[in-house]
Design an enzyme around this catalytic site. Structure first.
Site, short mmCIF file in Angstrom:
data_model
loop_
_atom_site.label_atom_id
_atom_site.label_comp_id
_atom_site.label_asym_id
_atom_site.label_seq_id
_atom_site.Cartn_x
_atom_site.Cartn_y
_atom_site.Cartn_z
N SER A 152 0.83 -1.20 0.00
CA SER A 152 0.00 0.00 0.00
C SER A 152 0.87 1.25 0.00
O SER A 152 1.65 1.47 -0.92
CB SER A 152 -0.95 -0.04 1.19
OG SER A 152 -1.95 0.95 1.08
N ASP A 249 -9.99 -4.19 -4.84
CA ASP A 249 -9.43 -3.17 -3.96
C ASP A 249 -10.28 -1.90 -4.03
O ASP A 249 -10.35 -1.26 -5.08
CB ASP A 249 -7.99 -2.87 -4.38
CG ASP A 249 -7.24 -2.01 -3.38
OD1 ASP A 249 -7.89 -1.28 -2.62
OD2 ASP A 249 -5.99 -2.08 -3.37
N HIS A 279 -7.92 -5.03 -0.93
CA HIS A 279 -6.76 -4.18 -0.73
C HIS A 279 -5.65 -4.86 0.07
O HIS A 279 -4.47 -4.72 -0.24
CB HIS A 279 -7.18 -2.88 -0.03
CG HIS A 279 -6.05 -1.95 0.24
ND1 HIS A 279 -5.33 -1.36 -0.78
CD2 HIS A 279 -5.48 -1.52 1.40
CE1 HIS A 279 -4.38 -0.60 -0.26
NE2 HIS A 279 -4.45 -0.68 1.06
#
EC number: 3.1.2.22
Length: 306
Positions: A152, A249, A279
């Protein structure tokens, strides 16, 4: 077709305590070799084979001390860079460490300043400070060439690290790479809401991954992050890059990984999409894909060196 095959495979590269028959890795343990092997039985999941590594601290003059865990081993080493306010003890970080242990490769995982066991105040955190944290880990703890795995927001920071330390960062793996995403999402808010956030000093960003249902992001963090955006111009990274992203996501659109692939100067770039992953990408099949990707890059880099 290759991606679909990866998603369907139930095999896992074992650590000894999983009770598998040993997998004989030759001088080139490529992904194709791993995929060709069929396990004798399904492994127990990660906690069953965890072996603790001791918590250490990197002391830095005039900067918060960073908590980290380092597994010694051969090169290239692997450094896991976590997501926003995420700790070093997440599923992906632990799986990567265990995988590195099974191969005898070095591995480092750490907490950002102001997060987890590291010193500092999370409300004073900025992307720039966390960038310095990553560079401190690379400069002061990592020996030899390194593969960075960024999750991320950690994917955003791994790109910055590759730009700043091209002689040491030899490959990148992004998991739901969130390059520029925080700034982009904020700029998409209605004008009235952006003014409200500016006045309050905090953006309560909705997230199903937070126990409170929101991530309270400091306005100062967002504004400072604007200075670190990358997608507006070519990204001077030339090493091999693998970008893994779930198409479910709802935090970082998978198109962001496509943008990163388009912007980097490297010609050795693969984007791998998982149709049903979200995600966090921490289901068993997601973790399998991640460690397969690490193994394949280690094999590729070994071939180049040899």
């Amino acid at each position: 077709m290759a991606v679909a095959r990866l998603a369907a495979v139930a095999a896992w590269v074992p650590c000894r305590s999983w009770g598998w028959a040993a997998v004989p890795f030759g001088p080139h343990r490529g992904l194709s070799v791993l995929l060709a092997r069929i396990p004798q039985r399904a492994p127990r999941w990660l906690p069953a084979c965890r072996q603790k590594t001791s918590l250490s601290f990197l002391n830095r003059p005039d900067l918060p001390n960073l908590a980290y865990k380092k597994l010694k081993g051969k090169s290239p080493g692997i450094i896991f860079i976590p997501g926003y306010l995420s700790y070093m003890n997440g599923t992906k970080a632990l799986a990567i460490e265990e995988f590195c242990k099974s191969l005898g490769h070095a591995c480092i995982r750490f907490d950002y300043s102001g997060v987890g066991s590291s010193d500092g105040n999370s409300e004073e955190s900025t992307l720039g400070k966390w960038r310095k944290d990553v560079l401190s880990i690379i400069d002061d703890l990592a020996d030899g060439p390194q593969i960075l795995v960024g999750s991320s927001l950690g994917g955003w920071l791994m790109l910055h690290a590759a730009i700043a330390r091209p002689e040491k960062v030899v490959a990148l793996i992004g998991v739901a790479t969130a390059a520029d995403t925080l700034v982009t999402k904020f700029n998409q808010l209605p004008v009235e809401l952006k003014k409200e956030v500016e006045m309050k000093g905090v953006w309560s960003m909705p997230s199903k991954y937070s126990e409170e249902g929101v991530y309270n992001v400091q306005y100062s963090f967002i504004k400072e992050a604007e200075h670190h955006c990358l997608l507006h111009s070519p990204i001077p990274v030339n090493c091999p890059i693998r970008l893994l992203h779930g198409m479910k996501d709802d935090i970082v659109p998978w198109h962001t990984s496509m943008q990163v692939a388009d912007r980097v100067l490297s010609t050795d770039v693969d984007v791998i999409l998982r149709k049903h992953s979200d995600h966090r990408m921490r289901e068993k099949a997601d973790i399998q894909l991640l460690v397969y990707t690490i193994d394949d890059l280690i094999d590729k880099l070994s071939t180049i060196v040899n």
